[in-house]
Design an enzyme around this catalytic site. Sequence first.
Site, PDB file in Angstrom:
ATOM      1  N   GLY A  38      -2.367   1.295  12.307  1.00  0.00           N
ATOM      2  CA  GLY A  38      -1.552   1.946  13.323  1.00  0.00           C
ATOM      3  C   GLY A  38      -1.842   1.414  14.718  1.00  0.00           C
ATOM      4  N   THR A  78      -1.822  -8.563   9.824  1.00  0.00           N
ATOM      5  CA  THR A  78      -3.132  -8.489   9.179  1.00  0.00           C
ATOM      6  C   THR A  78      -3.235  -7.250   8.292  1.00  0.00           C
ATOM      7  OG1 THR A  78      -4.116  -7.068  10.905  1.00  0.00           O
ATOM      8  CG2 THR A  78      -4.254  -9.445  11.231  1.00  0.00           C
ATOM      9  N   ASN A  79      -4.367  -7.176   7.612  1.00  0.00           N
ATOM     10  CA  ASN A  79      -4.763  -5.957   6.912  1.00  0.00           C
ATOM     11  C   ASN A  79      -5.349  -4.959   7.929  1.00  0.00           C
ATOM     12  OD1 ASN A  79      -5.471  -4.247   4.672  1.00  0.00           O
ATOM     13  ND2 ASN A  79      -5.530  -6.089   3.408  1.00  0.00           N
ATOM     14  N   ASN A 126     -11.784  -2.118   1.428  1.00  0.00           N
ATOM     15  CA  ASN A 126     -12.176  -1.008   0.552  1.00  0.00           C
ATOM     16  C   ASN A 126     -12.577  -1.401  -0.858  1.00  0.00           C
ATOM     17  OD1 ASN A 126     -11.637   0.853   2.657  1.00  0.00           O
ATOM     18  ND2 ASN A 126      -9.459   0.616   2.226  1.00  0.00           N
ATOM     19  N   THR A 127     -12.627  -2.695  -1.142  1.00  0.00           N
ATOM     20  CA  THR A 127     -13.173  -3.179  -2.408  1.00  0.00           C
ATOM     21  C   THR A 127     -14.428  -3.951  -2.034  1.00  0.00           C
ATOM     22  OG1 THR A 127     -11.047  -3.267  -3.540  1.00  0.00           O
ATOM     23  CG2 THR A 127     -12.754  -4.747  -4.372  1.00  0.00           C
ATOM     24  N   TYR A 130       3.781   0.072   8.083  1.00  0.00           N
ATOM     25  CA  TYR A 130       3.284   1.114   7.189  1.00  0.00           C
ATOM     26  C   TYR A 130       3.046   2.394   7.991  1.00  0.00           C
ATOM     27  CZ  TYR A 130       0.623   3.396   3.450  1.00  0.00           C
ATOM     28  OH  TYR A 130       0.195   4.273   2.490  1.00  0.00           O
ATOM     29  N   THR A 131       2.006   2.396   8.843  1.00  0.00           N
ATOM     30  CA  THR A 131       1.571   3.628   9.501  1.00  0.00           C
ATOM     31  C   THR A 131       2.677   4.271  10.346  1.00  0.00           C
ATOM     32  OG1 THR A 131      -0.678   2.810   9.480  1.00  0.00           O
ATOM     33  CG2 THR A 131      -0.211   4.591  11.024  1.00  0.00           C
ATOM     34  N   ASN A 185      -7.891   4.658   5.823  1.00  0.00           N
ATOM     35  CA  ASN A 185      -7.822   4.815   4.365  1.00  0.00           C
ATOM     36  C   ASN A 185      -8.921   4.022   3.688  1.00  0.00           C
ATOM     37  OD1 ASN A 185      -6.758   2.572   2.327  1.00  0.00           O
ATOM     38  ND2 ASN A 185      -5.937   2.088   4.369  1.00  0.00           N
ATOM     39  N   ARG A 186      -9.378   4.586   2.570  1.00  0.00           N
ATOM     40  CA  ARG A 186     -10.289   3.875   1.679  1.00  0.00           C
ATOM     41  C   ARG A 186      -9.819   4.108   0.241  1.00  0.00           C
ATOM     42  NH1 ARG A 186     -13.806   7.872   4.037  1.00  0.00           N
ATOM     43  NH2 ARG A 186     -14.139   9.665   2.663  1.00  0.00           N
ATOM     44  N   LYS A 206      -2.999 -12.821   2.625  1.00  0.00           N
ATOM     45  CA  LYS A 206      -3.133 -11.726   3.599  1.00  0.00           C
ATOM     46  C   LYS A 206      -4.554 -11.684   4.146  1.00  0.00           C
ATOM     47  CE  LYS A 206      -2.020  -6.881   4.386  1.00  0.00           C
ATOM     48  NZ  LYS A 206      -1.264  -5.744   3.878  1.00  0.00           N
ATOM     49  N   GLY A 236       0.807  -1.216   0.000  1.00  0.00           N
ATOM     50  CA  GLY A 236       0.000   0.000   0.000  1.00  0.00           C
ATOM     51  C   GLY A 236       0.836   1.260   0.000  1.00  0.00           C
ATOM     52  N   SER A 262      -8.702  -6.580   2.011  1.00  0.00           N
ATOM     53  CA  SER A 262      -8.898  -5.133   2.029  1.00  0.00           C
ATOM     54  C   SER A 262     -10.375  -4.837   2.281  1.00  0.00           C
ATOM     55  CB  SER A 262      -8.492  -4.508   0.694  1.00  0.00           C
ATOM     56  OG  SER A 262      -8.982  -3.178   0.648  1.00  0.00           O
ATOM     57  N   PHE A 304      -7.534   0.319  -3.999  1.00  0.00           N
ATOM     58  CA  PHE A 304      -6.633  -0.299  -5.003  1.00  0.00           C
ATOM     59  C   PHE A 304      -6.403   0.616  -6.211  1.00  0.00           C
ATOM     60  CE2 PHE A 304      -8.007  -4.972  -3.865  1.00  0.00           C
ATOM     61  CZ  PHE A 304      -7.373  -4.855  -2.638  1.00  0.00           C
TER      62      PHE A 304
HETATM   63  C1  FMN Z   1      -2.961   4.172   2.996  1.00  0.00           C
HETATM   64  C2  FMN Z   1      -2.879   2.689   3.117  1.00  0.00           C
HETATM   65  C3  FMN Z   1      -3.000   1.903   1.969  1.00  0.00           C
HETATM   66  C4  FMN Z   1      -2.935   0.517   2.055  1.00  0.00           C
HETATM   67  N1  FMN Z   1      -3.036  -0.230   0.905  1.00  0.00           N
HETATM   68  C5  FMN Z   1      -2.932  -1.564   0.976  1.00  0.00           C
HETATM   69  C6  FMN Z   1      -2.996  -2.345  -0.197  1.00  0.00           C
HETATM   70  O1  FMN Z   1      -3.104  -1.843  -1.314  1.00  0.00           O
HETATM   71  N2  FMN Z   1      -2.931  -3.706  -0.070  1.00  0.00           N
HETATM   72  C7  FMN Z   1      -2.781  -4.312   1.150  1.00  0.00           C
HETATM   73  O2  FMN Z   1      -2.702  -5.548   1.200  1.00  0.00           O
HETATM   74  N3  FMN Z   1      -2.693  -3.590   2.277  1.00  0.00           N
HETATM   75  C8  FMN Z   1      -2.765  -2.242   2.221  1.00  0.00           C
HETATM   76  N4  FMN Z   1      -2.686  -1.506   3.374  1.00  0.00           N
HETATM   77  C9  FMN Z   1      -2.562  -2.210   4.678  1.00  0.00           C
HETATM   78  C10 FMN Z   1      -1.123  -2.299   5.159  1.00  0.00           C
HETATM   79  O3  FMN Z   1      -0.342  -3.074   4.281  1.00  0.00           O
HETATM   80  C11 FMN Z   1      -1.078  -2.933   6.569  1.00  0.00           C
HETATM   81  O4  FMN Z   1      -1.582  -4.255   6.483  1.00  0.00           O
HETATM   82  C12 FMN Z   1      -1.897  -2.158   7.598  1.00  0.00           C
HETATM   83  O5  FMN Z   1      -1.796  -0.763   7.385  1.00  0.00           O
HETATM   84  C13 FMN Z   1      -1.484  -2.468   9.027  1.00  0.00           C
HETATM   85  O6  FMN Z   1      -0.143  -2.106   9.267  1.00  0.00           O
HETATM   86  P1  FMN Z   1       0.283  -0.718   9.997  1.00  0.00           P
HETATM   87  O7  FMN Z   1      -0.524  -0.608  11.256  1.00  0.00           O
HETATM   88  O8  FMN Z   1       1.766  -0.842  10.227  1.00  0.00           O
HETATM   89  O9  FMN Z   1      -0.050   0.368   9.041  1.00  0.00           O
HETATM   90  C14 FMN Z   1      -2.754  -0.115   3.317  1.00  0.00           C
HETATM   91  C15 FMN Z   1      -2.625   0.681   4.463  1.00  0.00           C
HETATM   92  C16 FMN Z   1      -2.676   2.054   4.385  1.00  0.00           C
HETATM   93  C17 FMN Z   1      -2.543   2.875   5.638  1.00  0.00           C
END
Ligand code: FMN
Length: 358
Positions: A266, A243-244, A175-176, A316-317, A108-109, A215, A60, A173, A112
């Site tokens: 986060g 996780t997601n 968001n789909t 990520y966050t 986030n939403r 995932k 992401g 996800s 993809f």
């Molecule tokens: C802005 C944003 C976009 C993301 N896009 C995707 C994505 O396209 N595919 C996916 O598998 N996870 C996506 N994620 C999820 C992250 O890969 C991760 O699983 C999730 O944010 C939890 O980790 P974190 O708390 O360290 O952010 C996205 C997360 C964020 C914040």
Amino acid sequence: MYRAVRPFLFALDPERAHELAAALLSVWTRVPARPRSPDRSLSRSVFGLRFPSPIGLAAGMDKGKVLVPAWFRMGFGFVEVGTITPRPQPGNDRPRLFRLPAMDALINRMGFNNDGAEAVAARLAQLGPQPGPVGINLGRNKATPNERAADDYLSAFRTLAPRADYVAVNVSSPNTPHLRALQSAGDLGRLVETLVRERDALAAASGRRVPLLVKLSPDESDQALDAMADATVAAGADGFIATNTTLSRDGVEQDSRSGEAGGLSGAPLRTRAERTCARLHLRTGGRVPVVGVGGIATAEDAYRRIRAGASLIQIYTALVYQGPSLPRRLERGIAKLLERDGLTLAEAIGKDAERAAR
Ligand SMILES: Cc1cc2nc3c(=O)[nH]c(=O)nc-3n(C[C@H](O)[C@H](O)[C@H](O)COP(=O)(O)O)c2cc1C
């Protein structure tokens, strides 16, 4: 340095800040630098791949721009690009990314947004050898109904797997529309079987076996999660990413952004993600590696996730809140914590899984 830059980035709309950071990164990648060797005590083989460090960039952040050299230069041990769908799509309308700074969280939403499998495969083809594995995370297009989802995953797999060190199947996800329904044990088993067959055909033709990871979401009941784990393993997958983002708003209800639709990531996700990771580790008897992700922000968090059952971790966050020095700080911190406890990384994995799964 990041502490000085962050107020400027945070004054911008979150997605604009992301785009600016990506532009800066792509310039930075072109400045020559001395390669740096990671802490060797953290280097491990998982799924038959060599990981110089267990800290990876979660899907992401790089949705197909393929800024891979920059991520490795930042100190990541592996990078997951995606989610990539077979055909390009714009994602949801903006705004679609929100900061909850008091909670160290994001909602986030995005939906993809990506340039499609062909374009991303062409960019990956330009990459030279990299210091660690590059995974590609696959999804279906929004317009494809679940009944035909397998065709989308298969098509994206055929285009991208030859360029990937591992492939992640994203069925989690939020968001789909209806994507998470693909996590039901029967559907998931069939989808993974289809992809495993394709992977084996590719291995027979090319001599290279691409590990397949699934995932999962943090919002499943224990029973559903166990069924998913069983179906995924029976179908021949090599591992999990747990996780997601979550649809829950537990702990962030008072934030003005908490009502925004989308997945929460986060700090507020940490306990759920850790528990899911531990449950998967226990359910598979520790035989199927889990990539732990969700709310990891400090070396203590990362170490706890490893002790809960993660063979590798992703962030990520926390990168958004703490900046590019984070991967190296986590690496140093994990090495110190292992030394304190007199454990190797392999020995620490799952040591506290029973406690964390409760
Ligand atoms: C802005 C944003 C976009 C993301 N896009 C995707 C994505 O396209 N595919 C996916 O598998 N996870 C996506 N994620 C999820 C992250 O890969 C991760 O699983 C999730 O944010 C939890 O980790 P974190 O708390 O360290 O952010 C996205 C997360 C964020 C914040």
